[in-house]
Scaffold this motif. Structure first.
Motif, PDB file in Angstrom:
ATOM      1  N   ARG A  32       0.824  -1.205   0.000  1.00  0.00           N
ATOM      2  CA  ARG A  32       0.000   0.000   0.000  1.00  0.00           C
ATOM      3  C   ARG A  32       0.860   1.256   0.000  1.00  0.00           C
ATOM      4  NH1 ARG A  32      -3.837  -0.049   4.829  1.00  0.00           N
ATOM      5  NH2 ARG A  32      -2.142   1.018   5.860  1.00  0.00           N
ATOM      6  N   PHE A  33       0.447   2.243  -0.772  1.00  0.00           N
ATOM      7  CA  PHE A  33       1.133   3.525  -0.790  1.00  0.00           C
ATOM      8  C   PHE A  33       0.091   4.629  -0.823  1.00  0.00           C
ATOM      9  CE2 PHE A  33       0.841   2.033  -5.161  1.00  0.00           C
ATOM     10  CZ  PHE A  33       0.308   3.126  -5.837  1.00  0.00           C
ATOM     11  N   LEU A  34       0.522   5.842  -0.508  1.00  0.00           N
ATOM     12  CA  LEU A  34      -0.404   6.960  -0.449  1.00  0.00           C
ATOM     13  C   LEU A  34      -0.577   7.649  -1.797  1.00  0.00           C
ATOM     14  CD1 LEU A  34       0.742   8.464   2.936  1.00  0.00           C
ATOM     15  CD2 LEU A  34      -1.276   7.095   2.483  1.00  0.00           C
ATOM     16  N   GLU A  35       0.525   7.772  -2.534  1.00  0.00           N
ATOM     17  CA  GLU A  35       0.433   8.474  -3.808  1.00  0.00           C
ATOM     18  C   GLU A  35       1.546   8.018  -4.751  1.00  0.00           C
ATOM     19  OE1 GLU A  35       0.368  13.068  -5.483  1.00  0.00           O
ATOM     20  OE2 GLU A  35       0.576  12.697  -3.343  1.00  0.00           O
ATOM     21  N   LYS A  36       1.201   7.885  -6.026  1.00  0.00           N
ATOM     22  CA  LYS A  36       2.199   7.570  -7.044  1.00  0.00           C
ATOM     23  C   LYS A  36       2.755   8.889  -7.569  1.00  0.00           C
ATOM     24  CE  LYS A  36       2.852   5.168 -11.398  1.00  0.00           C
ATOM     25  NZ  LYS A  36       2.243   4.345 -12.446  1.00  0.00           N
ATOM     26  N   VAL A  59       6.413  15.739  -5.448  1.00  0.00           N
ATOM     27  CA  VAL A  59       7.616  15.289  -4.744  1.00  0.00           C
ATOM     28  C   VAL A  59       8.052  16.365  -3.754  1.00  0.00           C
ATOM     29  CG1 VAL A  59      10.056  14.740  -5.016  1.00  0.00           C
ATOM     30  CG2 VAL A  59       8.396  13.726  -6.562  1.00  0.00           C
ATOM     31  N   GLN A  60       8.041  17.622  -4.189  1.00  0.00           N
ATOM     32  CA  GLN A  60       8.403  18.720  -3.288  1.00  0.00           C
ATOM     33  C   GLN A  60       7.441  18.810  -2.114  1.00  0.00           C
ATOM     34  OE1 GLN A  60       8.500  21.941  -6.127  1.00  0.00           O
ATOM     35  NE2 GLN A  60      10.741  21.903  -6.182  1.00  0.00           N
ATOM     36  N   TYR A  61       6.154  18.570  -2.369  1.00  0.00           N
ATOM     37  CA  TYR A  61       5.161  18.582  -1.289  1.00  0.00           C
ATOM     38  C   TYR A  61       5.499  17.527  -0.247  1.00  0.00           C
ATOM     39  CZ  TYR A  61       0.892  17.416   1.201  1.00  0.00           C
ATOM     40  OH  TYR A  61      -0.010  17.130   2.192  1.00  0.00           O
ATOM     41  N   TRP A  62       5.781  16.294  -0.690  1.00  0.00           N
ATOM     42  CA  TRP A  62       6.066  15.219   0.260  1.00  0.00           C
ATOM     43  C   TRP A  62       7.379  15.448   1.000  1.00  0.00           C
ATOM     44  CZ3 TRP A  62       2.597  12.402   2.324  1.00  0.00           C
ATOM     45  CH2 TRP A  62       1.447  12.086   1.629  1.00  0.00           C
ATOM     46  N   LEU A  63       8.370  16.038   0.321  1.00  0.00           N
ATOM     47  CA  LEU A  63       9.618  16.368   1.012  1.00  0.00           C
ATOM     48  C   LEU A  63       9.368  17.420   2.087  1.00  0.00           C
ATOM     49  CD1 LEU A  63      12.125  16.456  -1.969  1.00  0.00           C
ATOM     50  CD2 LEU A  63      11.976  14.717  -0.176  1.00  0.00           C
ATOM     51  N   ALA A  64       8.484  18.377   1.796  1.00  0.00           N
ATOM     52  CA  ALA A  64       8.133  19.409   2.779  1.00  0.00           C
ATOM     53  C   ALA A  64       7.385  18.805   3.962  1.00  0.00           C
ATOM     54  CB  ALA A  64       7.295  20.497   2.120  1.00  0.00           C
ATOM     55  N   GLY A  81      17.687  18.213  -9.668  1.00  0.00           N
ATOM     56  CA  GLY A  81      17.948  19.496  -9.027  1.00  0.00           C
ATOM     57  C   GLY A  81      17.020  19.816  -7.868  1.00  0.00           C
ATOM     58  N   LEU A  82      16.318  18.816  -7.334  1.00  0.00           N
ATOM     59  CA  LEU A  82      15.397  19.035  -6.219  1.00  0.00           C
ATOM     60  C   LEU A  82      16.072  18.888  -4.869  1.00  0.00           C
ATOM     61  CD1 LEU A  82      12.326  17.050  -7.543  1.00  0.00           C
ATOM     62  CD2 LEU A  82      12.694  19.511  -7.587  1.00  0.00           C
ATOM     63  N   LYS A  83      17.246  18.325  -4.850  1.00  0.00           N
ATOM     64  CA  LYS A  83      17.956  18.059  -3.610  1.00  0.00           C
ATOM     65  C   LYS A  83      19.428  18.318  -3.857  1.00  0.00           C
ATOM     66  CE  LYS A  83      18.177  14.525  -0.123  1.00  0.00           C
ATOM     67  NZ  LYS A  83      18.895  13.336   0.095  1.00  0.00           N
ATOM     68  N   GLU A  84      20.122  18.883  -2.852  1.00  0.00           N
ATOM     69  CA  GLU A  84      21.544  19.108  -3.063  1.00  0.00           C
ATOM     70  C   GLU A  84      22.298  17.784  -2.993  1.00  0.00           C
ATOM     71  OE1 GLU A  84      20.738  20.109   1.275  1.00  0.00           O
ATOM     72  OE2 GLU A  84      20.085  21.216  -0.452  1.00  0.00           O
TER      73      GLU A  84
END
Length: 115
Positions: A32-36, A59-64, A81-84
């Protein structure tokens, strides 16, 4: 709840296809997962645009929200480029095992005796 952004395997035998999903870390890999959030197809060429597809906003939302990406997904995020970029170091990877160390020692002794 401990959240992870990870890969869920799909596809048939020897033909892997992965979904990038946001899930609770306690759930099974393909469970089970919440979102693809996207897809990853390792069989495509590395320069192909279809190899990795991600919904960057989600992806940015879930990282936040505090979701932690797995190692492989973190590499995808670094490339996008979403993560250093993080420095990875595994000094034990280059150290030979016990058996190989013994063989190298015997080889060195034989080389020294031959000289």
């Amino acid at each position: 709840m401990a959240m992870k952004i990870r890969l869920a395997r799909g596809g048939s035998k020897k033909r892997p296809h992965y979904s990038i999903v946001a899930s609770d870390s306690r759930m099974p890999r393909d469970g089970r997962f919440l979102e693809k959030l996207g897809t990853y197809n390792p069989l495509l060429a590395k320069d192909s645009e279809d190899r990795i597809k991600m919904n960057v906003e989600r992806v940015q939302y879930w990282l936040a929200q505090g979701a932690q990406p797995t190692d492989r997904v973190a590499r995808f995020l670094e490339a996008a480029g979403l993560k250093e970029k993080t420095v990875r170091n595994n000094p034990k990877a280059a150290v030979p095992g016990k058996r190989m160390a013994e063989l190298a020692k015997k080889k060195a002794e034989r080389a020294a005796a031959a000289e």
